[in-house]
Design an enzyme around this catalytic site. Structure first.
Site, mmCIF file in Angstrom:
data_model
loop_
_atom_site.group_PDB
_atom_site.id
_atom_site.type_symbol
_atom_site.label_atom_id
_atom_site.label_comp_id
_atom_site.label_asym_id
_atom_site.label_seq_id
_atom_site.Cartn_x
_atom_site.Cartn_y
_atom_site.Cartn_z
ATOM 1 N N ASP A 98 5.252 -6.323 -1.796
ATOM 2 C CA ASP A 98 4.729 -5.937 -0.485
ATOM 3 C C ASP A 98 3.629 -6.882 -0.014
ATOM 4 O OD1 ASP A 98 4.531 -4.160 1.763
ATOM 5 O OD2 ASP A 98 2.643 -3.429 0.912
ATOM 6 N N LYS A 133 -4.078 -1.134 -3.385
ATOM 7 C CA LYS A 133 -4.348 -0.036 -2.473
ATOM 8 C C LYS A 133 -5.429 0.838 -3.068
ATOM 9 C CE LYS A 133 0.042 0.270 -0.078
ATOM 10 N NZ LYS A 133 -0.546 -0.151 1.208
ATOM 11 N N HIS A 143 2.006 -12.384 1.819
ATOM 12 C CA HIS A 143 0.693 -12.653 2.416
ATOM 13 C C HIS A 143 -0.232 -13.471 1.511
ATOM 14 C CE1 HIS A 143 2.302 -9.890 5.153
ATOM 15 N NE2 HIS A 143 1.895 -8.771 4.586
ATOM 16 N N ASP A 164 5.352 -13.554 8.920
ATOM 17 C CA ASP A 164 4.379 -13.115 7.925
ATOM 18 C C ASP A 164 3.115 -12.872 8.721
ATOM 19 O OD1 ASP A 164 2.263 -13.016 6.044
ATOM 20 O OD2 ASP A 164 3.617 -13.893 4.569
ATOM 21 N N HIS A 165 2.794 -11.604 8.960
ATOM 22 C CA HIS A 165 1.767 -11.372 9.971
ATOM 23 C C HIS A 165 0.385 -11.837 9.547
ATOM 24 C CE1 HIS A 165 1.460 -7.374 7.916
ATOM 25 N NE2 HIS A 165 0.187 -7.658 8.040
ATOM 26 N N GLU A 223 -7.130 -3.063 0.066
ATOM 27 C CA GLU A 223 -7.006 -2.004 1.063
ATOM 28 C C GLU A 223 -7.692 -0.761 0.526
ATOM 29 O OE1 GLU A 223 -2.836 -2.068 3.083
ATOM 30 O OE2 GLU A 223 -2.532 -2.526 0.975
#
Ligand SMILES: NC(=O)c1ccc[n+]([C@@H]2O[C@H](COP(=O)([O-])OP(=O)(O)OC[C@H]3O[C@@H](n4cnc5c(N)ncnc54)[C@H](OP(=O)(O)O)[C@@H]3O)[C@@H](O)[C@H]2O)c1
Lengths: 428, 507
Positions: free
Chosen positions: B252, B357, B257, B194-195, B233
């Site tokens: 997503d 987004k 996250h 999970d970055h 974002e």
């Protein structure tokens, strides 16, 4: 944390039988009962514990002999410094203390458990084999060899029961030398082998040479022994490409970190290119650690050494910055009321930067345990001052060794490799 | 100039953890992620001297490239980075190799085993391997199985598998995938990426909480009135429509996250800083989390989808007009929701989570709002006194901010809020590692702290199951509200907080 004893009562064997016995112990047929032998590393420890042995013999400390720096041991050493009228800056386990106590009467006996305690910091790393060389103060004592298997306790992460063994070689100097022949088969090539020289660097040079041939990795403490020889040994190992680690260098980590921290904010970086003065104060007359720190700074900032001179209570040197400007360096031994266990530990550091057209900066780092009166004394009225306190570290040598072993460093730390030769040159 | 110069005294100080000799095998080596993130991260590790000298990177994908072709493609993709340090690249590129492998073909994977042995000989990598699955999620299970069948995961100490996101698409599929993956190796061999966890500031939440004594005593329902977690974002769906259409913002961003940020913000202190202890606490808090209204989820969740926007000069297309998107798509590009955590620490404290987004600003942050002072002794210059807030900024401009009341200058006793700021940039001046740099290093170090464990992943999916089911079965109950591009999302999301007398923080 109390040290952990071995799993089995150690077994006394004839030296020649040891390799065979251990081979049997870890053979596949035996594995059910013993767990498996950890495929990790071997550690060979030179463990003279001279001060401890003498203090116990003379009745100033009660046994057993463990080889560890316990609080009672340090207290007894400090008392001996006072009783023998040694300079107050003498560290409690110093060679001078050993000498003074050796002259005292007494024949107290104590059990010798060196090599049979496994410090939790080390056992957590599951060493495959710990070999301890335990020289006795009685030079005529015959050789004894002990072996035992042990498994880390489950709460130390040893749940998987990867076990190891301990081997102790104990005896007078001559007897120990005889026993060395069994070491090679006990240190298989397939596993990294470390040698921790937990004694004075200059006390048995041939033995050290013999034990630490490549690819064995050497751990020393440059606070133990004559400073010049300590730094020379470091330099030699580094230049010949043999792995070496220094606990005295490791103990500098909070100094390196704190100094780096001061210059982390980008607006302070510029000062680093305009340093004109570096002062370092250390405890007592052992400059190795202070010189290593100075050499690290000089190397990182790209200074070249111009000249060096010994002065009363210290060393001075001139460096040249990459822009040609000169930097003055001075290392002073300062008296302390209660010296550290390790000789020559850092007391304070001062950097002065004087940009041609800008505000001068003075950075002072001061050990939490002491005062920095000399470094704080005057001459800095127009400078922007940054003072930081460097926390005292209470890690035992075993914890520091564990840190090295855990990091898996199979070569010399590059910062140490760069600093050591320069530190040796600073001593002239 | 000066500001960008690195701190020469910092160089080399971080070398505590050393990566053991090994070969990193990347499946999907011809894909987007490999050249955009993975190889740059490895090159960075190389330049920082954090890779062992006995290291090799073996790229694998179906197309029949040679070592040289692979090296050429990577050099092309990284051209601008290489420019700064061509010498380093020359040394690094020799460590790159390529082997054509179709993960679906057992023979290929067996052949891969042979190639790996050869590399062990050539690069002294000692049979120690990290397998990175950067391929389509549909191959995660079968990929692991082929590796296991070829005997490549036999040694749990010397082999590990890194799995990219997404891990499953709901509770059931995540459970099923966990079963497959766990049959191939031990849990401690599996590294689920999970970055977000690779981000320094996310890790800093733990340090802030557990290395200081001033925060933990007030980090609970007695002092905190609400928590907001935002990941906004400005970009739209870009080229990822194919994937995004079937995922949506909930899958997503939120399930992974945002939920990880929630877990780290809300977890109990672990007994020690140990991967399992931390992951136990994270799993526990996720198991205690629930939607504010599980029976009627539409009361606590708002979905949105961006419409057109921008200016006359640079108009922005709405989601439904993006290439690859169904013109009648009901995929959400925005979600906001309200959660509770049913434990002693957090009972009754709402956690508001939102992501989207094409929002007004790119920002990720966690905002803790403290309760008001029990008695208002002073007039506030701005009307009512402002509640204290602790804002943890994850990106960009990483740092933290603490907002509290001070006396407004002048003769009266009026108060006004001020911000106490901490910025990573100003304090450290060194960019923190890109998430993948940290995560790749940790995987190669076999340190699972920053990877999600099977029970965490499952708990996170289970938390959103009522929503996923609703979207599946009766989507009209959870409509997608259109919002104009480059605004802060649909009005309904503001109404969600307004019901509780609150506002979203405008970052
Ligand atoms: N891109 C991102 O920003 C991003 C972000 C987060 C997560 N991820 C995840 O990372 C993974 C990879 O993403 P990506 O964007 O790099 O995908 P991609 O560009 O579509 O690349 C997929 C790669 O898989 C290879 N491949 C396909 N079938 C294969 C097979 N049977 N055996 C071996 N290799 C095969 C393809 O090469 P050949 O055609 O030559 O076989 C290609 O290299 C995905 O799981 C994605 O969910 C990506």
């Amino acid at each position: 944390m109390s040290p952990q004893l071995t799993l089995q009562t150690p077994l006394e064997l004839a030296p020649a039988e040891v390799p065979h016995y251990l081979e049997q112990l870890w053979s596949p047929e035996q594995q059910g009962s013993m767990g498996t032998g950890a495929n990790t590393f071997c550690l060979l420890i030179w463990q003279p514990a001279w001060a401890e042995q003498q203090l116990i013999r003379s009745g100033r400390l009660s046994g057993p002999i463990t080889g560890q720096q316990s609080a009672p041991l340090i207290a007894a050493g400090r008392q001996a410094v006072l009783d023998a009228d040694l300079p107050l800056s003498t560290t409690p386990l110093d060679g001078a203390v050993v000498k003074a106590v050796a002259d005292l009467e007494g024949q107290a006996n104590a059990e010798d458990l060196r090599g049979q305690y496994i410090d939790p910091a080390l056992s957590a790393l599951m060493p495959r084999r710990l070999i301890t060389l335990a020289p006795t103060i009685d030079a005529a004592q015959p050789l004894e060899t002990l072996v035992a298997a042990y498994c880390p306790l489950p709460e130390e992460g040893g749940g998987t029961a990867a076990c190891g063994d301990v081997v102790v070689l104990r005896g007078g100097h001559g007897a120990l030398h005889q026993g060395l022949s069994i070491l090679d088969p006990l240190l298989p090539e397939s596993m990294p082998a470390w040698v921790w020289w937990n004694g004075c660097i200059d006390e048995a040079p041939e033995l050290m040479q013999r034990l630490t041939s490549a690819p064995r990795r050497l751990i020393i403490d440059t606070a133990l022994g004559d400073p010049r020889q300590c730094l020379e040994l470091l330099r030699h190992r580094v230049e010949s490409g043999q792995a070496v680690n220094d606990l005295n260098w490791l103990r500098l980590r909070s100094w390196r970190e704190t100094l780096a921290m001061v210059f982390d904010p980008p607006q302070r970086r510029d000062a680093l290119s305009h340093i004109t003065r570096l002062d370092i104060d250390v405890e007592g007359h052992h400059p190795a650690q202070g010189l290593l720190l100075a050499a690290w700074i000089a190397d990182r900032l790209g200074w070249t050494l111009l000249s060096t001179a010994a002065v009363e209570n210290g060393t001075t040197a001139q460096f040249k910055r990459s822009d040609g400007t000169e930097v003055r360096f001075q290392l002073m031994a300062v008296p302390v009321a209660q010296p550290n266990v390790h000789a020559g530990q850092m007391v304070g550091l001062r950097l002065i930067a004087e940009p041609e057209n800008g505000q001068g900066v003075c950075v002072i780092l001061c050990a939490e345990s002491g005062g920095c009166m000399r470094l704080e004394g005057g001459g800095m009225a127009n400078l922007e001052l940054h003072e930081e306190v460097v926390p005292v570290q209470h890690d035992t040598p075993e914890m520091d060794v564990a840190r090295l072993l855990g990091g898996g460093h199979d070569s010399t730390n590059p910062l140490l490799a760069a600093a050591a030769p320069l530190a040796a040159r600073l001593l002239g | 100039m000066v500001a960008t110069m690195t701190n020469p005294l910092r160089v080399g100080l971080r070398q505590e953890r050393v990566i053991a000799p090994q070969c990193l095998v990347i499946f999907g080596a011809s894909g987007d992620l490999t050249h955009r993130k993975l190889v740059p991260a490895l090159f960075e590790l190389f330049k920082q001297r954090r890779l062992p000298s006995e290291f090799a990177l073996l790229g694998c994908a179906r197309r029949p490239w040679s070592d040289e072709e692979f090296r050429g493609k990577m050099a092309e993709a990284l051209a601008s980075t290489i420019e700064d340090d061509p010498q380093a690249w020359d040394q690094f590129v020799g460590k790159l190799f390529y082997e054509p492998v179709d993960l679906q073909q057992p023979d290929d994977v067996v052949r891969l085993g042979g190639r790996l042995e050869q590399i062990d000989q050539q690069c002294a990598t000692r049979g120690n391997r990290t397998f990175y699955l950067s391929v389509s999620p549909k191959f995660y299970g079968s990929g692991c199985r082929s590796l296991a069948d070829a005997g490549l995961l036999k040694d749990p100490k010397r082999s590990r598998v890194v799995i990219e996101k997404p891990f499953g698409r709901d509770y059931g599929s995540a459970q099923a995938l966990n079963r497959v993956v766990q049959a191939c190796g031990q849990e401690n061999q599996i590294f689920r990426i999970d970055h977000y966890l690779g981000k320094e500031t996310v890790q800093n939440i733990m340090v802030l909480r557990f290395a200081n004594t001033i925060f933990e005593p007030i980090w609970n329902r007695n002092y905190i009135s609400s928590v907001q977690i935002t990941a906004a974002e400005t970009v739209g769906v870009e080229e990822r429509a194919g994937y995004y259409e079937s995922a949506g913002a909930l899958r997503d961003m939120v399930q992974n996250h945002l939920t990880q940020m929630l877990a780290i913000t809300a977890m109990e202190p672990p007994g020690r800083f140990d991967p399992e202890a931390i992951r136990n606490e994270k799993a526990k808090v996720l198991q205690a989390a629930r939607l504010a209204d599980e029976l009627e989820p539409w009361n606590c969740c708002i979905r949105g989808q961006y419409g057109p926007g921008g200016s006359a000069e640079s108009p922005l297309a709405g989601y439904r007009h993006e290439p690859g998107v169904d013109p009648n798509s009901t995929t959400e590009t925005y979600v906001a929701m309200k959660l509770f955590i049913d434990n002693w620490r957090w009972q009754g404290v709402p956690f508001y989570v939102r992501t989207g987004k094409r929002l007004a600003k790119r920002t990720s942050e966690v905002v803790l709002t403290f309760r008001e002072a029990p008695v208002h002794l002073f007039d506030a210059a701005t009307g009512g006194p402002t509640a204290n807030q602790l804002i943890l900024r994850i990106q960009p401009d990483e740092g933290a901010e603490f907002r509290f009341e001070v006396k407004s200058p002048g003769s009266g006793m009026r108060s006004r809020p001020i911000d106490m700021e901490f910025s990573y940039d100003e304090s450290f001046g060194e960019p923190s590692d890109e998430g993948y740099v940290r995560l790749l290093a940790d995987a190669m170090l076999s340190d699972p702290t920053l990877f999600t464990r099977s029970d965490e992943v499952e708990a996170a999916w289970r938390l959103y199951t009522p929503l996923l089911e609703l979207i599946e079965d009766s989507p009209w109950q959870l409509p997608v509200h259109p919002y104009e591009s480059r605004t802060w999302g649909p009005a309904a999301a503001d109404a969600l907080l307004a019901k509780d007398g609150l506002l979203w923080r405008r970052p």
